[in-house]
Design an enzyme around this catalytic site. Structure first.
Site, short mmCIF file in Angstrom:
data_model
loop_
_atom_site.label_atom_id
_atom_site.label_comp_id
_atom_site.label_asym_id
_atom_site.label_seq_id
_atom_site.Cartn_x
_atom_site.Cartn_y
_atom_site.Cartn_z
N GLU A 182 -16.14 -35.48 -7.04
CA GLU A 182 -15.14 -36.18 -7.86
C GLU A 182 -15.66 -36.53 -9.25
O GLU A 182 -15.05 -37.32 -9.97
CB GLU A 182 -14.67 -37.43 -7.13
CG GLU A 182 -13.97 -37.07 -5.81
CD GLU A 182 -13.40 -38.26 -5.08
OE1 GLU A 182 -13.66 -39.40 -5.51
OE2 GLU A 182 -12.70 -38.04 -4.08
N LYS B 244 -1.43 -40.79 -1.16
CA LYS B 244 -1.83 -39.40 -1.40
C LYS B 244 -0.69 -38.49 -0.95
O LYS B 244 -0.44 -38.38 0.26
CB LYS B 244 -3.10 -39.05 -0.64
CG LYS B 244 -4.34 -39.83 -1.09
CD LYS B 244 -5.53 -39.51 -0.19
CE LYS B 244 -6.80 -40.15 -0.70
NZ LYS B 244 -7.95 -39.92 0.23
#
EC number: 4.2.1.11
Length: 425
Positions: free
Chosen positions: A207, A337
Site C-alpha cells: 500500500e 469496501k
C-alpha cells in the site's frame, strides 16, 4: 426523461498493483457515452466478504487468472443488461444480484458484478456530462474526506516482522484536503530520511508505506512520532496516529499471538488501553478478530468513547453484519469496501445503514489496486467524511489522492472539510 440505454458490455483481464490479474469492464451506451471500471483485490480478507472469482488454473498467473469472471461479464451478464437503462442503477444491480443468485456472489464473482456495476454508473454519469461524485451524490455531495494515510506497512502487506498491518498518520491540523496531503507527504519524506539514517530499508509494501524490518509496534510508532517532529509538526496540533491491526491474522483458539505475546481478549484490550495512553492514537481498525464478538464488546466499552474503532473483517460491508454490530455495540465505525459486497447499490445501502446507526463510515481501497479512482468519488458522493487509500507513494494510491485534489479545486468554496477532531464527531 431520455433513457441511457446500454449498447455494449466488454470485460478484459488486466493487472493490479501486485501484478496479479483483475477484471476491467467497459460499457458503451447508445448515445456513445462510455464508462470503464477496474476492480481491486484484498490480501487480508474477511471470511464473509463476497467471493472474488479466480480461475484456479496453476498454468496461468499462478492460479489467479480471472478469465471465468471475464467470461461471465461478456456472456450471461452482457446478455442480461444490454438494452437496460444505465441511469437506473438499482435495477441493474438487482439484475446482477439475481443473475448470481448466491449470498456471496460465488457464481459470477464479485469482481465481475462490481466491475459492471461501476462501469454502468460511470457511463451514465458521462452521458449526463457530470462528474461521478455529482451524479451519484447530487448537489449536496461536497464533503472532502479526511485521509487516514498509511505510512508503515506490516502484516500480510509487507515482508517484515511487524504483526500489525498498517500504521497511519491522521493530519488533524490541516484545514483543507490538499493541505492534509502536503503535510502528510512532508512527514512521509522525513520518515524515509530517518529510516535511512538508522540503516533500515526504505522499500515499500503493497500500500506504499515503508516496510522496515522492525519488530515492535512501539518502535514503529516512535519512528512515526519522530518523523512528525522532524517535519516541524506536533502530535498535539497537527497529527494523530491510527492503526489497522488486522488481528484476525494472529488470532487462534481464543488467543492473540503477536510479538512474542500470547494474550486473551481481556489482556489485548488492556494492551490497547495502555498504547492509547502512551501514543496519540485516535483510530484503530480490526483491533479484535472478526470471530471475537465478546472481545469487540469489551474493547468498545473500554475505548469507544475516545477512539474510533473501525470494523473491517467484522462487517465486510454487509448490512446484516453492520446491523448486528450496531445492535450489540461492537466498534463505532465501519470500513466500506465496494468489492466486499459486489455492487454500487449495496455499497451505498451499507453506508446508509452505518450512518443511520450513528457509526462512522470510512471508504477504503484494497491492498491490490489499480489506477481506478471510483472510491474517491464514492467518498464525496456519500459525504462520509473519511477515506483510507494507502500511502504517498505508488501511483495506484496517489491516483485516488490526486483525483480528490482535482475535485477539491472544482468545488472551490463549496468544498467542506472537517479537520481537528471534527472528523470523528
Amino acid at each position: 426523461m431520455t433513457k441511457r440505454i446500454i449498447n455494449n458490455v466488454f470485460a478484459r483481464e488486466i493487472l493490479d498493483s501486485r501484478g496479479y490479474p483483475t477484471v476491467e469492464v467497459e460499457i458503451e451506451l447508445c448515445d456513445g457515452a462510455t464508462g470503464r471500471a477496474s476492480v481491486p483485490s484484498g490480501a487480508s480478507t474477511g471470511k464473509l466478504e463476497a467471493l472474488e472469482l479466480r480461475d484456479q488454473d496453476e498454468k496461468r498467473y499462478c492460479g489467479k487468472g480471472v478469465l471465468k469472471a471475464v467470461k461471465a461479464v461478456n456472456g450471461v451478464i452482457a446478455n442480461a443488461i444490454i438494452g437496460m437503462d444505465a441511469a437506473d442503477q438499482s435495477t441493474i444491480d438487482k439484475a446482477l444480484i439475481e443473475l448470481d443468485g448466491t449470498r456471496n456472489k460465488s457464481k459470477l464473482g464479485a469482481n465481475a458484478t462490481l466491475g459492471v456495476s461501476l462501469a454502468s454508473a460511470k457511463a451514465a454519469a458521462n452521458s449526463f456530462k457530470m462528474p461521478l461524485y455529482r451524479y451519484l451524490g447530487g448537489e449536496q455531495a461536497n464533503v472532502m474526506p479526511f485521509p487516514l494515510i498509511n505510512i508503515i506497512n506490516g502484516g500480510v502487506h509487507a515482508d517484515n516482522k511487524l504483526d500489525f498491518q498498517e500504521f497511519m498518520i491522521l493530519p488533524i491540523g490541516a484545514e483543507a484536503f490538499s493541505e492534509a496531503i502536503r503535510m502528510s507527504a512532508e512527514v512521509f519524506h522525513n520518515l524515509r530520511s530517518i529510516l535511512r539514517k538508522r540503516g533500515y530499508s526504505t522499500n515499500v509494501g503493497d500500500e506504499g508505506g515503508f516496510a522496515p524490518n522492525i519488530e515492535s509496534t512501539e518502535e514503529a510508532l516512535d519512528l512515526i512520532v519522530h518523523a512528525i517532529e522532524s517535519a516541524s509538526y506536533s502530535t498535539q496540533n497537527h497529527f494523530a496516529l491510527g492503526l489497522d491491526v488486522a488481528s484476525s491474522t494472529f488470532y487462534k483458539n481464543k488467543i492473540y499471538k503477536f510479538a512474542n505475546k500470547e494474550l486473551t481478549s481481556e489482556e489485548l484490550v488492556e494492551y490497547y488501553y495502555n498504547l492509547v495512553e502512551k501514543y496519540p492514537i485516535t483510530s484503530m481498525e480490526d483491533a479484535m478478530s472478526e470471530d471475537d464478538y465478546e472481545g469487540w464488546k469489551l474493547l468498545t466499552a473500554k475505548l469507544g468513547s475516545k477512539v474510533q474503532l473501525v470494523g473491517d473483517d467484522l462487517f465486510v460491508t454487509n448490512c446484516e453484519l453492520i446491523r448486528k454490530g450496531i445492535e450489540e455495540k461492537m466498534a463505532n465505525a465501519v470500513l466500506i469496501k465496494p468489492n466486499q459486497i459486489g455492487t454500487l447499490t449495496e455499497t451505498f445501502t451499507a453506508i446508509g445503514m452505518t450512518k443511520s446507526g450513528g457509526y462512522k463510515a470510512v471508504i477504503s481501497h484494497r491492498s491490490g489496486e489499480t489506477e481506478d479512482t471510483t472510491i474517491s468519488h464514492i467518498a464525496i458522493a456519500s459525504n462520509c467524511g473519511q477515506i483510507k487509500t494507502g500511502s504517498l507513494s505508488r501511483s495506484d494510491r496517489l491516483a485516488k489522492y490526486n483525483e480528490l485534489i482535482r475535485i477539491e479545486g472544482t468545488l472551490e468554496r463549496n468544498a467542506k472539510y472537517y479537520y481537528g477532531l471534527a472528523w470523528t464527531s
